[in-house]
Design an enzyme around this catalytic site. Structure first.
Site, mmCIF file in Angstrom:
data_model
loop_
_atom_site.group_PDB
_atom_site.id
_atom_site.type_symbol
_atom_site.label_atom_id
_atom_site.label_comp_id
_atom_site.label_asym_id
_atom_site.label_seq_id
_atom_site.Cartn_x
_atom_site.Cartn_y
_atom_site.Cartn_z
ATOM 1 N N GLU A 57 81.219 51.972 31.688
ATOM 2 C CA GLU A 57 81.017 53.393 32.007
ATOM 3 C C GLU A 57 79.882 53.634 32.996
ATOM 4 O O GLU A 57 79.106 54.588 32.825
ATOM 5 C CB GLU A 57 80.741 54.178 30.712
ATOM 6 C CG GLU A 57 81.898 54.145 29.743
ATOM 7 C CD GLU A 57 81.573 54.791 28.401
ATOM 8 O OE1 GLU A 57 82.444 55.477 27.862
ATOM 9 O OE2 GLU A 57 80.459 54.587 27.873
HETATM 10 C C1 TNX Z 1 82.466 54.357 24.565
HETATM 11 S S1 TNX Z 1 82.859 51.486 24.170
HETATM 12 C C2 TNX Z 1 81.335 53.618 24.842
HETATM 13 C C3 TNX Z 1 80.112 53.847 24.081
HETATM 14 C C4 TNX Z 1 80.255 55.001 23.138
HETATM 15 C C5 TNX Z 1 81.601 54.929 22.468
HETATM 16 C C6 TNX Z 1 81.811 55.947 21.406
HETATM 17 C C7 TNX Z 1 81.983 51.414 25.344
HETATM 18 C C8 TNX Z 1 81.949 50.152 26.009
HETATM 19 N N1 TNX Z 1 81.328 52.534 25.692
HETATM 20 O O1 TNX Z 1 79.024 54.054 24.947
HETATM 21 O O2 TNX Z 1 79.235 54.929 22.205
HETATM 22 O O3 TNX Z 1 82.597 55.059 23.428
HETATM 23 O O4 TNX Z 1 83.001 55.720 20.715
#
Ligand code: TNX
Length: 522
Positions: A336
């Site tokens: 992300e």
């Molecule tokens: C996605 S999973 C994210 C996390 C969040 C999560 C909440 C991932 C690699 N990144 O930063 O905490 O969703 O479900």
């Protein structure tokens, strides 16, 4: 005559009533069985009869192996509190009643497998390596009355059904993650979490140590990361961090349970806490650092990938944390990074892989890292994007399977669950169990998969009770997916076994979600 025996009759009646009302009397009257193990062993044969632990039972092992002695001591410590027996550790080979732990030369058991023979005279656990003995012990814990998990002496018959087990894991890596960045959890809670993993034969613990809301590990060269960057969490509150000594202690606690810790420093995104602590990590250094962040948004922060200072920072962090971590892996996050330009992201991940390699660790990253050029032994963790994950496979990488839609323990069970999120799915206990990592994604096959991980993100998770509610009863299912052969699995069969684990969860004081899909045999 009648007059004289009346008081005696009355006394006898009274004693009988008291005995019936004593909930502890003969706890677990059900005949002992080998049928309810989780994860389900490769082969189980139940015989007839039972072995009963008593105050003369010893733990027998060959002399001269320190690690085996340590495991025997662990077993004694697990069995002593509830039984009140002393479980002497004995290497004379002459005990009348014993639990014998033996290393044998049968390599077909593999490094983590074991075989167990329970007869009316005793129990033998054989393994090729100490890890296998440890897993045999976990099986034994599940075969005893659940009251064995209590911390004080219980009135129970400590019976184990006669039979044999031969067992070894399917996947090499069986993991759960804990996000200590969104909310901080004290070492004691982390250790309790590690104990849960050990009980279900998981061998890997992924610790998400940094995120926008907090930096949780002491780095000597960059002290403001913890002096300032650790001081809050989602929703405000004081946050916290592990000193290097505390982290080493957690790692050792895990290692004593045959669990490898994977430390994660998430970058270049998810770095607000670091950016707030050190202005020079921001591209707009001349302006000012962002404030500490206590919200729940993702994808708004990035290290300045064109700044050499950032690579010095990353090098120092990876260097210090690698030195504290005996395991082979270093998780660089990589998810992300929505405000990092794609070409910057790629060059950053490429360069950081080299730094991890320099400190003799193997890179793990969330599936986005497949956008870069993966090092031959890098591992991508499939969480959301199948294209990225297949791209990792094409580059020769191995995959950890952690699909948000199946394996995220922060996902709510259903729309009435008070904790958790549901951006990926609602994951009831059946849905958490009923899938196969090797057939989930077209193009990712069994041979590409090193293991399975269930992550727990903690945006909404504040206390240990909260952790337990989200993790139980899904964790045993993930453990079984990773350990037991995929063939012949069914939810209908599994849910019966799971129902029997209510007793153990209760004995361990676990605040589990009592899903209506399961008949709980408390
Ligand atoms: C996605 S999973 C994210 C996390 C969040 C999560 C909440 C991932 C690699 N990144 O930063 O905490 O969703 O479900």
């Amino acid at each position: 005559m009648l007059q004289r025996s009346l008081p005696i009759l009355f006394m006898m009646l009274l004693i009988g009533l008291i005995a019936c009302n004593n909930e502890n009397a003969g706890t677990d009257v059900a005949a002992p069985t080998l049928a309810n193990l989780i994860p389900k062993p490769v082969t189980v044969n139940q015989g007839t009869g039972k072995f009963t632990l008593n105050d003369k039972t010893v733990i027998a092992l060959a002399p001269g192996n320190g690690e085996m002695l340590r495991i025997a001591t662990y077993l004694a410590a697990k069995l002593k509190p509830a039984t009140g027996f002393s479980f002497t550790i004995d290497s004379s080979g002459k005990a009348a009643s014993s639990i014998a732990l033996n290393l044998i030369t049968d390599s077909s058991l593999t490094d983590e497998g074991y075989e167990m023979k329970i007869s009316e005279n005793g129990i033998v656990i054989n393994a090729y390596k100490p890890a296998g003995i440890f897993y045999g012990i976990q099986t034994l814990r599940q075969l005893l009355p659940a009251a064995i998990e209590k911390n004080s002496v219980q009135d129970a018959d400590w019976q184990v059904a006669v039979g044999t087990v031969r067992d070894y894991p399917d996947y090499k890596l069986r993991s759960a993650m804990l996000d200590v960045a969104r909310h901080f959890f004290e070492p004691a809670d982390v250790k309790r979490y590690i104990d849960f993993l050990a009980y279900y034969k998981m061998n890997t613990f992924h610790l998400h140590l940094s995120d926008d809301q907090g930096w949780r590990i002491e780095i000597k060269k960059w002290p403001r990361l913890t002096e300032f960057g650790s001081t809050t969490q989602v929703g405000g509150g004081k946050g916290g961090f592990y000193t290097q000594e505390e982290y080493k202690d957690i790692v050792q606690y895990a290692a004593d349970r045959f669990i490898t810790v994977i430390p994660e420093i998430d970058m270049p995104g998810h770095t607000n806490a670091a950016l707030a602590s050190y202005p020079e990590l921001n591209c707009n250094e001349k302006d000012k650092s962002p404030k500490l962040y206590t919200g729940r948004d993702v994808g708004f922060s990035t290290l300045c990938t064109s700044n050499e200072k950032v690579y010095q920072f990353v090098d120092d962090v990876i260097n210090e944390l690698s030195a504290l971590t005996p395991g082979p892996y270093f998780h660089i996050g990589g998810d992300e990074s929505h405000v990092t330009k794609k070409e910057d992201y790629i060059s950053f991940i490429n360069r950081v892989q080299g730094i991890v390699k320099k400190y003799n660790k193997q890179v793990i990253g969330w599936d986005e890292i497949a956008l870069s050029t993966l090092q031959p032994n890098s591992i991508a963790q499939y969480w959301a994007d199948t294209t990225n994950s297949k791209n990792a496979v094409k580059q020769g990488a191995k995959i950890i399977i952690s699909p948000a839609i199946k394996a995220y323990m922060d996902m709510q069970y259903d729309s009435t669950t008070k904790l958790g999120l549901h951006w990926a799915a609602y994951i009831e206990v059946d849905k958490a169990y009923d899938w196969n990592p090797a057939t989930l994604v077209n193009g990712i096959e069994r041979k590409d998969i090193i293991g399975v991980e269930a992550p727990l993100w903690t945006e909404t998770i504040v206390t240990m009770e909260d952790i337990e509610y989200m993790v139980f009863p899904r964790l045993p299912g993930y453990a079984e997916i990773a350990w037991s052969p995929a063939t012949g699995k069914s939810w209908d069969e599994y849910k019966g076994r799971l129902g029997h684990h209510a007793k153990q969860m209760k004995a361990m004081d676990i605040n589990y979600y009592p899903s209506k899909l399961v008949e709980w045999k408390e």
